[in-house]
Design a protein around this motif. Structure first.
Motif, PDB file in Angstrom:
ATOM      1  N   LEU A  32       0.836  -1.212   0.000  1.00  0.00           N
ATOM      2  CA  LEU A  32       0.000   0.000   0.000  1.00  0.00           C
ATOM      3  C   LEU A  32       0.861   1.249   0.000  1.00  0.00           C
ATOM      4  O   LEU A  32       0.588   2.211  -0.735  1.00  0.00           O
ATOM      5  CB  LEU A  32      -0.939   0.007   1.214  1.00  0.00           C
ATOM      6  CG  LEU A  32      -2.114  -0.974   1.169  1.00  0.00           C
ATOM      7  CD1 LEU A  32      -2.829  -1.022   2.516  1.00  0.00           C
ATOM      8  CD2 LEU A  32      -3.090  -0.587   0.063  1.00  0.00           C
ATOM      9  N   ARG A  33       1.923   1.254   0.803  1.00  0.00           N
ATOM     10  CA  ARG A  33       2.816   2.417   0.849  1.00  0.00           C
ATOM     11  C   ARG A  33       3.518   2.614  -0.485  1.00  0.00           C
ATOM     12  O   ARG A  33       3.658   3.732  -0.980  1.00  0.00           O
ATOM     13  CB  ARG A  33       3.850   2.250   1.964  1.00  0.00           C
ATOM     14  CG  ARG A  33       3.281   2.479   3.343  1.00  0.00           C
ATOM     15  CD  ARG A  33       4.349   2.358   4.395  1.00  0.00           C
ATOM     16  NE  ARG A  33       3.776   2.531   5.723  1.00  0.00           N
ATOM     17  CZ  ARG A  33       4.328   2.084   6.828  1.00  0.00           C
ATOM     18  NH1 ARG A  33       5.482   1.436   6.782  1.00  0.00           N
ATOM     19  NH2 ARG A  33       3.758   2.287   7.988  1.00  0.00           N
ATOM     20  N   ARG A  34       3.972   1.496  -1.070  1.00  0.00           N
ATOM     21  CA  ARG A  34       4.669   1.586  -2.367  1.00  0.00           C
ATOM     22  C   ARG A  34       3.718   2.093  -3.451  1.00  0.00           C
ATOM     23  O   ARG A  34       4.080   2.923  -4.272  1.00  0.00           O
ATOM     24  CB  ARG A  34       5.230   0.218  -2.729  1.00  0.00           C
ATOM     25  CG  ARG A  34       5.988   0.205  -4.042  1.00  0.00           C
ATOM     26  CD  ARG A  34       6.986  -0.933  -4.090  1.00  0.00           C
ATOM     27  NE  ARG A  34       7.593  -1.092  -5.391  1.00  0.00           N
ATOM     28  CZ  ARG A  34       8.485  -0.266  -5.919  1.00  0.00           C
ATOM     29  NH1 ARG A  34       8.872   0.791  -5.251  1.00  0.00           N
ATOM     30  NH2 ARG A  34       8.984  -0.484  -7.116  1.00  0.00           N
ATOM     31  N   ASN A  35       2.483   1.586  -3.417  1.00  0.00           N
ATOM     32  CA  ASN A  35       1.471   2.016  -4.388  1.00  0.00           C
ATOM     33  C   ASN A  35       1.203   3.515  -4.258  1.00  0.00           C
ATOM     34  O   ASN A  35       1.133   4.236  -5.260  1.00  0.00           O
ATOM     35  CB  ASN A  35       0.184   1.214  -4.164  1.00  0.00           C
ATOM     36  CG  ASN A  35      -0.817   1.418  -5.272  1.00  0.00           C
ATOM     37  OD1 ASN A  35      -0.457   1.786  -6.379  1.00  0.00           O
ATOM     38  ND2 ASN A  35      -2.079   1.186  -4.974  1.00  0.00           N
ATOM     39  N   ALA A  36       1.068   3.997  -3.023  1.00  0.00           N
ATOM     40  CA  ALA A  36       0.823   5.426  -2.787  1.00  0.00           C
ATOM     41  C   ALA A  36       2.002   6.262  -3.271  1.00  0.00           C
ATOM     42  O   ALA A  36       1.823   7.324  -3.880  1.00  0.00           O
ATOM     43  CB  ALA A  36       0.554   5.686  -1.312  1.00  0.00           C
ATOM     44  N   GLU A  37       3.216   5.766  -3.035  1.00  0.00           N
ATOM     45  CA  GLU A  37       4.415   6.492  -3.462  1.00  0.00           C
ATOM     46  C   GLU A  37       4.519   6.535  -4.987  1.00  0.00           C
ATOM     47  O   GLU A  37       4.828   7.583  -5.584  1.00  0.00           O
ATOM     48  CB  GLU A  37       5.667   5.829  -2.864  1.00  0.00           C
ATOM     49  CG  GLU A  37       6.989   6.393  -3.346  1.00  0.00           C
ATOM     50  CD  GLU A  37       7.201   7.859  -2.977  1.00  0.00           C
ATOM     51  OE1 GLU A  37       8.038   8.515  -3.634  1.00  0.00           O
ATOM     52  OE2 GLU A  37       6.523   8.374  -2.063  1.00  0.00           O
ATOM     53  N   LEU A  38       4.217   5.415  -5.649  1.00  0.00           N
ATOM     54  CA  LEU A  38       4.254   5.385  -7.117  1.00  0.00           C
ATOM     55  C   LEU A  38       3.180   6.298  -7.713  1.00  0.00           C
ATOM     56  O   LEU A  38       3.414   6.994  -8.702  1.00  0.00           O
ATOM     57  CB  LEU A  38       4.074   3.952  -7.628  1.00  0.00           C
ATOM     58  CG  LEU A  38       5.262   3.015  -7.385  1.00  0.00           C
ATOM     59  CD1 LEU A  38       4.891   1.574  -7.753  1.00  0.00           C
ATOM     60  CD2 LEU A  38       6.485   3.467  -8.175  1.00  0.00           C
ATOM     61  N   ALA A  39       1.987   6.297  -7.107  1.00  0.00           N
ATOM     62  CA  ALA A  39       0.915   7.186  -7.573  1.00  0.00           C
ATOM     63  C   ALA A  39       1.328   8.644  -7.419  1.00  0.00           C
ATOM     64  O   ALA A  39       1.064   9.474  -8.307  1.00  0.00           O
ATOM     65  CB  ALA A  39      -0.370   6.907  -6.803  1.00  0.00           C
ATOM     66  N   ARG A  40       1.998   8.957  -6.296  1.00  0.00           N
ATOM     67  CA  ARG A  40       2.468  10.337  -6.088  1.00  0.00           C
ATOM     68  C   ARG A  40       3.482  10.724  -7.152  1.00  0.00           C
ATOM     69  O   ARG A  40       3.428  11.803  -7.718  1.00  0.00           O
ATOM     70  CB  ARG A  40       3.082  10.459  -4.690  1.00  0.00           C
ATOM     71  CG  ARG A  40       3.466  11.886  -4.305  1.00  0.00           C
ATOM     72  CD  ARG A  40       4.230  11.931  -2.992  1.00  0.00           C
ATOM     73  NE  ARG A  40       5.506  11.248  -3.042  1.00  0.00           N
ATOM     74  CZ  ARG A  40       6.597  11.732  -3.648  1.00  0.00           C
ATOM     75  NH1 ARG A  40       6.563  12.889  -4.266  1.00  0.00           N
ATOM     76  NH2 ARG A  40       7.721  11.045  -3.656  1.00  0.00           N
TER      77      ARG A  40
END
Length: 200
Positions: A11-19
């Motif tokens: 989830l953290r990686r996904n949020a970082e990639l989306a950012r």
């Protein structure tokens, strides 16, 4: 525990990639790397945190509501309601009541008082989709609301102050509608403060 920690990492990686994607190609879910889309994203970044009325133009399916939501989510109004209204989906007979509300007994079937979309969106953003389909009588009332920042429920004489940012959208050629008399020129200028043209 291992599954839980893996999920949190994902989830953290996904949020970082989306950012990172938003930083490079987009803005709050509006993504594109074509020059025309980058211009749209730059416009959104400049006007999102203002109270300016915005008119979004584009073909059906180009993401007009997504753009309107991005404007709302990146403004000081993001903790207040975002209220979308599709003008073309509402019968002309109830459109005014939907937008401005009504008092009990103001017309057949109005058994109780009802607040309209303007009142419900107070403090937030009201998104009027397919605004080019709005009947002329309602256009006059919308123009008064934009000028005075006050609404009057159907069947009432009392004015109610509203603090709403208006974002309108259409796939119609509003200039042509103005020329043919289907859309009021003064309302067009009130809506067309900032215009965002979405590419096909």
């Amino acid at each position: 525990v291992e599954k839980g920690s893996t999920r949190v990492r994902l989830l953290r990686r996904n949020a970082e990639l989306a950012r990172r994607l938003d930083e490079k190609f987009g803005f709050e879910g509006v993504i594109g790397n074509a020059p025309s889309m980058k211009r749209v994203i730059d416009q959104l970044k400049h006007v999102s945190n203002t109270n300016t009325t915005v008119l979004i133009l584009g073909e059906s399916g180009t993401g007009k509501e997504l753009v309107a939501r991005a404007l709302h989510q990146n403004s000081d109004r993001k903790n207040k309601p975002f209220v979308p209204v599709n003008i073309s989906a509402l019968p002309e007979s109830i459109l005014e009541s939907e937008l401005f509300g009504h008092e009990a007994g103001s017309f057949t079937g109005a058994v109780s008082k009802r607040i309209g979309k303007f009142e419900y969106a107070n403090g937030g953003t009201l998104f009027l989709d397919e605004v080019g389909e709005m009947p002329v009588d309602t256009q006059i009332k919308l123009l008064r609301v934009l000028e005075n920042r006050r609404i009057t429920r159907v069947g009432s004489n009392d004015e109610i102050d509203v603090n709403v940012r208006l974002v309108a959208a259409t796939n119609a050629d509003l200039k042509e509608s103005v020329s043919s008399g289907k859309f009021r020129e003064d309302l067009y200028f009130r809506l067309n403060v900032v215009r965002i043209n979405l590419p096909p």
